[in-house]
Design an enzyme around this catalytic site. Structure first.
Site, mmCIF file in Angstrom:
data_model
loop_
_atom_site.group_PDB
_atom_site.id
_atom_site.type_symbol
_atom_site.label_atom_id
_atom_site.label_comp_id
_atom_site.label_asym_id
_atom_site.label_seq_id
_atom_site.Cartn_x
_atom_site.Cartn_y
_atom_site.Cartn_z
ATOM 1 N N LEU A 209 0.826 -1.210 0.000
ATOM 2 C CA LEU A 209 0.000 0.000 0.000
ATOM 3 C C LEU A 209 0.861 1.261 0.000
ATOM 4 O O LEU A 209 0.546 2.245 -0.684
ATOM 5 C CB LEU A 209 -0.919 -0.005 1.221
ATOM 6 N N MET A 210 1.949 1.237 0.746
ATOM 7 C CA MET A 210 2.810 2.414 0.847
ATOM 8 C C MET A 210 3.629 2.636 -0.419
ATOM 9 O O MET A 210 3.930 3.779 -0.777
ATOM 10 C CB MET A 210 3.742 2.268 2.054
ATOM 11 N N LYS A 288 -2.968 7.682 10.398
ATOM 12 C CA LYS A 288 -2.972 8.808 9.452
ATOM 13 C C LYS A 288 -2.978 8.276 8.031
ATOM 14 O O LYS A 288 -2.133 7.450 7.663
ATOM 15 C CB LYS A 288 -1.737 9.679 9.693
ATOM 16 N N ASP A 293 0.970 13.640 -0.035
ATOM 17 C CA ASP A 293 1.175 14.877 0.707
ATOM 18 C C ASP A 293 2.123 15.794 -0.058
ATOM 19 O O ASP A 293 3.338 15.606 -0.033
ATOM 20 C CB ASP A 293 1.739 14.577 2.098
ATOM 21 N N SER A 298 1.862 25.351 1.787
ATOM 22 C CA SER A 298 3.252 25.298 2.285
ATOM 23 C C SER A 298 3.955 24.156 1.556
ATOM 24 O O SER A 298 4.315 23.125 2.137
ATOM 25 C CB SER A 298 3.261 25.074 3.802
ATOM 26 N N LYS A 300 6.027 21.372 -0.355
ATOM 27 C CA LYS A 300 7.296 20.699 -0.117
ATOM 28 C C LYS A 300 8.241 20.928 -1.297
ATOM 29 O O LYS A 300 7.789 21.215 -2.416
ATOM 30 C CB LYS A 300 7.076 19.183 0.028
ATOM 31 N N ASP A 370 1.714 22.070 5.788
ATOM 32 C CA ASP A 370 2.419 20.795 5.662
ATOM 33 C C ASP A 370 2.434 20.024 6.984
ATOM 34 O O ASP A 370 2.932 18.911 7.049
ATOM 35 C CB ASP A 370 3.858 21.028 5.177
ATOM 36 N N ARG A 374 -1.578 15.876 11.659
ATOM 37 C CA ARG A 374 -2.117 16.039 13.007
ATOM 38 C C ARG A 374 -3.553 16.575 12.983
ATOM 39 O O ARG A 374 -4.308 16.367 13.934
ATOM 40 C CB ARG A 374 -1.180 16.929 13.825
#
Length: 529
Positions: A209-210, A288, A293, A298, A300, A370, A374
Site C-alpha cells: 500500500l505504501m 494517518k 502529501d 506550504s 514541499k 504541511d 495532526r
C-alpha cells in the site's frame, strides 16, 4: 559466475564422489553469466559461528540431518571452501541431492544469541530473519521457483525472514523477478512457521500500500483494498464513510485538509470482533491516511516528493495489523480508524493562518499546511473516544523531526501510559522492529497552546525545535483516554539497507510490532479471566 572452491587433492576426490558438488561464494552468484537454475527445489540451511578454534561447522538440527543423509559430505565440503561462515554470509552447493539441486548454507551467528539489552531486540531472532532472507534471495537469483527453509531453531522468525526478504513491489513492471515460494523444511514446527508467514504477509500488505503510486492508491482505492482483504472474515465489519458522513461528524480539521484535493476524503472504520464478548472494550488503532502529501500551500520541495505517496503509512500499518489479527484469529476486539485524503494546493486549500474547528470544539490555527497529518488525527482521536477503548494507539508518518531524532532505528513512542509503553516495548523486542519512548512534557504543550488566534497551533511556536515532541503535544490536546500512545513512524517509513531482510523501498514498519502488541493484549485478557 560462481567461484569454484575445490582446491586440494582431498577436495578433488570428494568432488568426484559428488558430481558438480560445490560452487560457492561468500557473497552469492555473480550477475554475469547467470543462467536458469536446475529443476527441483532449493534448500536453505543454517550454520552457527564456531565457538572453538578448529572452525568446525555447527549445523542446525535440520542441517545435521541433511549432512547425515549425505554421509558427511556437506560438512566436509563446507570446511574445504574457506573460513567459517560469518553471520549473513553464504555458500552455494550444486548437485548434492536429487531433490535439492542447489543448497545455500548461510551463517546464523552465535548459537545461543538471545535478547541483547544494548540493542533492545532478540538478536537470535534477528539473525535468523536476516540469514533466511539472504539465502532465499540467492535461490531466487538462480530462478528456482520453490525453496525449503531450515527453521533454524525459530520457525516463526525463519518464515518472517523468507516472506519479508522475497517481497518486492513490481506490479507495474513488465520485467519481474521470478516468484519463489518458501516452504518449511520438515514438519516439526509447522504451526510456528505459518504464524510467521501471516505476520510477514501483514507487513508486506502495508509495504504494498505504501509503495504503490498515489494515483493507484487514492483514498477510496485504499479503503476498497482493505475491505477486499477482510471480506472473508465473518467477524469483521468494514464501513467506508463518505464525505457527507465526515461532515455530519463535524470533523472540521480533517475536512480542511481534504478540501484542497479533487479526490474526495474517506473515513475508513473497521470493527474486528475477535473477543469472546463483543461488548468487551476494544483496542482502537488510528492511522494517518494522507495518500499523497504535497505539503499544500506550504509546498514541499520537489526533490523526493514522490515518496509522499507513503504518507498514509500510519493507516497502512494499522489496517494491515487488523488484517493480520483477523488471520490469526486473535481473541480480542479491535477497531481501526483511518481518515484518508490527499493534501494538495488549490484555491480551496488551507492557507497559513487559517483557523479550523476540530470535532471536540477546539479551534486550530493552521500556521503550516504541511503539518496536516495532526489535523486528520485530531478528529479521528476525538471519534475514537466513542468506543470505551481499552487503549488507543495511533500511528503516523508525522514529522521529519522524528527521522532526525532516531533515524530508521526505531519508532518514536509518545504515551501517557507506562502500562501501554511496556507492552509495546516488549512486543518490539520479539519482532526486532524497535520502539523508543519519547517525552510528553508540559514544556512542549505550552509551545502549541500559546497561540494568538486559536486554542492551539498546528506547529510549535519555536518552529523546528523539538518538532516531533510538539506534534505529539498537539495530539494530546485531543485525548482524554488514560491509555493512549502516539507512534511517529516517519523515520521507519522506508528502507535503504538498514534492515537486511527488507529490500529497498517502503518498509511497512511497525506492522509486526502492532500485531505482537495486540497478541500480548489478548493474552492479558485471557489470563485476567
Amino acid at each position: 559466475m560462481l567461484l569454484p572452491c575445490v582446491r586440494s587433492g582431498a577436495a578433488r576426490r570428494l568432488a568426484r564422489d559428488v558430481p558438480r558438488a560445490c560452487s560457492c561464494s561468500a557473497q552469492g552468484p555473480s550477475p554475469r553469466g547467470r543462467s536458469r537454475g536446475p529443476a527441483g527445489k532449493g534448500l536453505v540451511l543454517g550454520v552457527y559461528s564456531s565457538e572453538k578454534d578448529d572452525g568446525a561447522a555447527q549445523f542446525t538440527s535440520a542441517g545435521d540431518a541433511f549432512d547425515r543423509l549425505l554421509s558427511g559430505k556437506l560438512r566436509a565440503l563446507l570446511s574445504l571452501c574457506g573460513p567459517p561462515l560469518k553471520k549473513g554470509k553464504t555458500r552455494i552447493f550444486h548437485g548434492l541431492h536429487q531433490d535439492f539441486p542447489s543448497v545455500v548454507v548461510v551463517g546464523l551467528g552465535k548459537k545461543n544469541a538471545g535478547i541483547n539489552e544494548q540493542e533492545n531486540w532478540n538478536e537470535g531472532k534477528e539473525n535468523v530473519r536476516t540469514a533466511v532472507a539472504v539465502g532465499c534471495r540467492q535461490i531466487q537469483e538462480l530462478e528456482i521457483p520453490c525453496v525449503e527453509v531450515d527453521p533454524c531453531g525459530d520457525a516463526q522468525a525463519a518464515a518472517e525472514g523468507a516472506v519479508l526478504g522475497l517481497h518486492e513491489y513490481n506490479e507495474l513492471k513488465q520485467k519481474k523477478k521470478p516468484v519463489v515460494t518458501p516452504q518449511l523444511h520438515g514438519s516439526a514446527e509447522s504451526e510456528a512457521w505459518q504464524k510467521g508467514v501471516i505476520y510477514a504477509e501483514g507487513q508486506n500488505l502495508a509495504r504494498y500500500l505504501m509503495e504503490a503510486p498515489a494515483n493507484y492508491i487514492t483514498p477510496i482505492k485504499f479503503a476498497e483494498h482493505i475491505e477486499q482483504k477482510l471480506r472473508s472474515f465473518s467477524n469483521v465489519k468494514v464501513h467506508i464513510r463518505p464525505e457527507s458522513w465526515i461532515t455530519t461528524q463535524e470533523m472540521g480539521a480533517f475536512l480542511s485538509v481534504a478540501k484542497g484535493s479533487a479526490e474526495p476524503p474517506i473515513f475508513l472504520e473497521i470493527h474486528y470482533s475477535g473477543g469472546a464478548d463483543t461488548n468487551d472494550s476494544p483496542l482502537v488503532f488510528v492511522g494517518k491516511g494522507v495518500t499523497f502529501d504535497s505539503g499544500g500551500i506550504s509546498l514541499k520541495p520537489s526533490s523526493g516528493m514522490d515518496a509522499m505517496r507513503a504518507d498514509m503509512g500510519g493507516a497502512a500499518t494499522v489496517c494491515s495489523a487488523i488484517v493480520t489479527a483477523a488471520a490469526l484469529n486473535l481473541p480480542l476486539n479491535i477497531i481501526g480508524l483511518a481518515p484518508l485524503c490527499e493534501n494538495m494546493p488549490s484555491g480551496k486549500a488551507n492557507k497559513p493562518g487559517d483557523v479550523v474547528r476540530a470535532k471536540n470544539g477546539k479551534t486550530i490555527q493552521v500556521d503550516n499546511t504541511d503539518a496536516e497529518g495532526r489535523l486528520l488525527l485530531a478528529d479521528a482521536l476525538c471519534y475514537a473516544h466513542n468506543f470505551n477503548a481499552r487503549a488507543i494507539v495511533n500511528a503516523a508518518t508525522l514529522t521529519g523531526a522524528m527521522d532526525v531524532a532516531l533515524g530508521s532505528a526505531a519508532t518514536g513512542v509518545f504515551t501517557n501510559s507506562s502500562w501501554l509503553w511496556t507492552h509495546l516495548y516488549e512486543a518490539s523486542i520479539l519482532t526486532g522492529d524497535r520502539v523508543w519512548r519519547m517525552p510528553l512534557f508540559e514544556h512542549y504543550t505550552k509551545q502549541v497552546t500559546d497561540c494568538p488566534l486559536a486554542d492551539v497551533s498546528n506547529i510549535g511556536k519555536y518552529s523546528r525545535a523539538g518538532g516531533a515532541c510538539t506534534a505529539a503535544a498537539f495530539l494530546k490536546e485531543f485525548v482524554t483516554a488514560s491509555h493512549w500512545a502516539h507512534l511517529d513512524i516517519a523515520g521507519v517509513m522506508s528502507n535503504k539497507d538498514e534492515v537486511p531482510y527488507l529490500r529497498k523501498g517502503m518498509a511497512g514498519r511497525p506492522t509486526r510490532t502492532l500485531v505482537e502488541f495486540a497478541a500480548r493484549l489478548s493474552q492479558d485478557s485471557h489470563n485476567a479471566k
